[in-house]
Design a protein around this motif. Sequence first.
Motif, PDB file in Angstrom:
ATOM      1  N   ASP A  13       0.831  -1.199   0.000  1.00 46.01           N
ATOM      2  CA  ASP A  13       0.000   0.000   0.000  1.00 46.01           C
ATOM      3  C   ASP A  13       0.870   1.255   0.000  1.00 46.01           C
ATOM      4  OD1 ASP A  13      -2.580   1.360   0.134  1.00 46.01           O
ATOM      5  OD2 ASP A  13      -1.987   1.870   2.188  1.00 46.01           O
ATOM      6  N   ASP A  14       1.898   1.287   0.858  1.00 47.42           N
ATOM      7  CA  ASP A  14       2.808   2.440   0.885  1.00 47.42           C
ATOM      8  C   ASP A  14       3.515   2.609  -0.453  1.00 47.42           C
ATOM      9  OD1 ASP A  14       2.239   3.291   3.429  1.00 47.42           O
ATOM     10  OD2 ASP A  14       4.283   3.095   4.178  1.00 47.42           O
ATOM     11  N   LEU A  15       3.949   1.504  -1.032  1.00 50.64           N
ATOM     12  CA  LEU A  15       4.629   1.555  -2.322  1.00 50.64           C
ATOM     13  C   LEU A  15       3.683   2.093  -3.394  1.00 50.64           C
ATOM     14  CD1 LEU A  15       7.300   0.890  -3.727  1.00 50.64           C
ATOM     15  CD2 LEU A  15       6.420  -1.404  -4.131  1.00 50.64           C
ATOM     16  N   ASN A  16       2.466   1.609  -3.424  1.00 53.62           N
ATOM     17  CA  ASN A  16       1.470   2.063  -4.393  1.00 53.62           C
ATOM     18  C   ASN A  16       1.195   3.559  -4.254  1.00 53.62           C
ATOM     19  OD1 ASN A  16      -0.658   1.701  -6.390  1.00 53.62           O
ATOM     20  ND2 ASN A  16      -2.050   2.044  -4.669  1.00 53.62           N
ATOM     21  N   ARG A  17       1.077   4.045  -3.046  1.00 53.45           N
ATOM     22  CA  ARG A  17       0.798   5.467  -2.807  1.00 53.45           C
ATOM     23  C   ARG A  17       1.979   6.358  -3.206  1.00 53.45           C
ATOM     24  NH1 ARG A  17      -3.555   6.271   1.199  1.00 53.45           N
ATOM     25  NH2 ARG A  17      -4.313   4.210   1.760  1.00 53.45           N
ATOM     26  N   ALA A  18       3.189   5.805  -3.178  1.00 54.15           N
ATOM     27  CA  ALA A  18       4.391   6.590  -3.468  1.00 54.15           C
ATOM     28  C   ALA A  18       4.648   6.779  -4.962  1.00 54.15           C
ATOM     29  CB  ALA A  18       5.611   5.928  -2.820  1.00 54.15           C
ATOM     30  N   VAL A  19       4.089   5.906  -5.798  1.00 54.90           N
ATOM     31  CA  VAL A  19       4.388   5.935  -7.230  1.00 54.90           C
ATOM     32  C   VAL A  19       3.589   7.037  -7.932  1.00 54.90           C
ATOM     33  CG1 VAL A  19       4.366   4.619  -9.379  1.00 54.90           C
ATOM     34  CG2 VAL A  19       4.873   3.459  -7.232  1.00 54.90           C
ATOM     35  N   PRO A  20       4.265   8.036  -8.514  1.00 56.76           N
ATOM     36  CA  PRO A  20       3.562   9.088  -9.267  1.00 56.76           C
ATOM     37  C   PRO A  20       2.961   8.536 -10.558  1.00 56.76           C
ATOM     38  CG  PRO A  20       5.828   9.745  -8.768  1.00 56.76           C
ATOM     39  CD  PRO A  20       5.700   8.290  -8.441  1.00 56.76           C
ATOM     40  N   PHE A  21       2.076   9.303 -11.167  1.00 59.48           N
ATOM     41  CA  PHE A  21       1.386   8.863 -12.383  1.00 59.48           C
ATOM     42  C   PHE A  21       2.332   8.651 -13.560  1.00 59.48           C
ATOM     43  CE2 PHE A  21       1.676  13.382 -12.982  1.00 59.48           C
ATOM     44  CZ  PHE A  21       1.822  13.545 -14.341  1.00 59.48           C
ATOM     45  N   MET A  55      11.030   9.139  -5.126  1.00 55.27           N
ATOM     46  CA  MET A  55      11.957   8.998  -4.003  1.00 55.27           C
ATOM     47  C   MET A  55      11.498   9.816  -2.796  1.00 55.27           C
ATOM     48  SD  MET A  55      15.614   9.016  -6.003  1.00 55.27           S
ATOM     49  CE  MET A  55      16.543   8.802  -4.484  1.00 55.27           C
ATOM     50  N   THR A  56      11.028  11.023  -3.037  1.00 51.74           N
ATOM     51  CA  THR A  56      10.531  11.867  -1.946  1.00 51.74           C
ATOM     52  C   THR A  56       9.316  11.218  -1.289  1.00 51.74           C
ATOM     53  OG1 THR A  56      11.336  13.864  -3.019  1.00 51.74           O
ATOM     54  CG2 THR A  56       9.598  14.150  -1.383  1.00 51.74           C
ATOM     55  N   ASN A  57       8.407  10.703  -2.088  1.00 53.46           N
ATOM     56  CA  ASN A  57       7.218  10.044  -1.548  1.00 53.46           C
ATOM     57  C   ASN A  57       7.581   8.809  -0.724  1.00 53.46           C
ATOM     58  OD1 ASN A  57       5.720  11.958  -2.916  1.00 53.46           O
ATOM     59  ND2 ASN A  57       5.128  10.580  -4.574  1.00 53.46           N
ATOM     60  N   LEU A  58       8.555   8.037  -1.195  1.00 53.10           N
ATOM     61  CA  LEU A  58       9.007   6.879  -0.417  1.00 53.10           C
ATOM     62  C   LEU A  58       9.562   7.315   0.936  1.00 53.10           C
ATOM     63  CD1 LEU A  58      10.869   4.607  -3.008  1.00 53.10           C
ATOM     64  CD2 LEU A  58       8.760   4.073  -1.788  1.00 53.10           C
ATOM     65  N   GLN A  59      10.386   8.353   0.919  1.00 47.07           N
ATOM     66  CA  GLN A  59      11.005   8.824   2.161  1.00 47.07           C
ATOM     67  C   GLN A  59       9.948   9.324   3.154  1.00 47.07           C
ATOM     68  OE1 GLN A  59      14.442   8.484   2.677  1.00 47.07           O
ATOM     69  NE2 GLN A  59      13.888   8.934   4.768  1.00 47.07           N
ATOM     70  N   LYS A  60       8.860   9.895   2.653  1.00 51.20           N
ATOM     71  CA  LYS A  60       7.792  10.418   3.512  1.00 51.20           C
ATOM     72  C   LYS A  60       6.823   9.328   3.977  1.00 51.20           C
ATOM     73  CE  LYS A  60       7.546  15.068   1.544  1.00 51.20           C
ATOM     74  NZ  LYS A  60       6.701  15.996   0.762  1.00 51.20           N
ATOM     75  N   SER A  61       6.925   8.148   3.412  1.00 49.56           N
ATOM     76  CA  SER A  61       5.970   7.084   3.727  1.00 49.56           C
ATOM     77  C   SER A  61       6.164   6.563   5.152  1.00 49.56           C
ATOM     78  CB  SER A  61       6.107   5.933   2.732  1.00 49.56           C
ATOM     79  OG  SER A  61       7.210   5.114   3.060  1.00 49.56           O
ATOM     80  N   ASP A  62       5.182   5.820   5.613  1.00 52.82           N
ATOM     81  CA  ASP A  62       5.238   5.241   6.954  1.00 52.82           C
ATOM     82  C   ASP A  62       6.164   4.035   7.022  1.00 52.82           C
ATOM     83  OD1 ASP A  62       3.397   7.076   7.913  1.00 52.82           O
ATOM     84  OD2 ASP A  62       1.683   5.770   7.484  1.00 52.82           O
TER      85      ASP A  62
END
Length: 93
Positions: A13-21, A55-62
Amino acid sequence: LTTKHSVWPRILDDLNRAVPFNVWLIKVDSKPQAKGKTFTIDGIGLSKEGVADFMTNLQKSDYFENVSLLSLAESSTAGMSQVSFRIACGSKI
């Protein structure tokens, strides 16, 4: 065993949310470590900015931490630019 299985839905779920369009994942590998896991992620993006956003989204993920770019290569296919990348990161859990 149950604890291990309950973590994977959160990881995905975290990985899916981190991937931009404008980024697509090709391969995700994980290896167990003394604390958590390490991940290697291969993918393609339409721009360097898309990869940076990922990468930024991954770093911000839980779940993910210590995100680093291992490789980045620009190419063009059928007149469209693309960026192939490999990212490494660890898990917070």
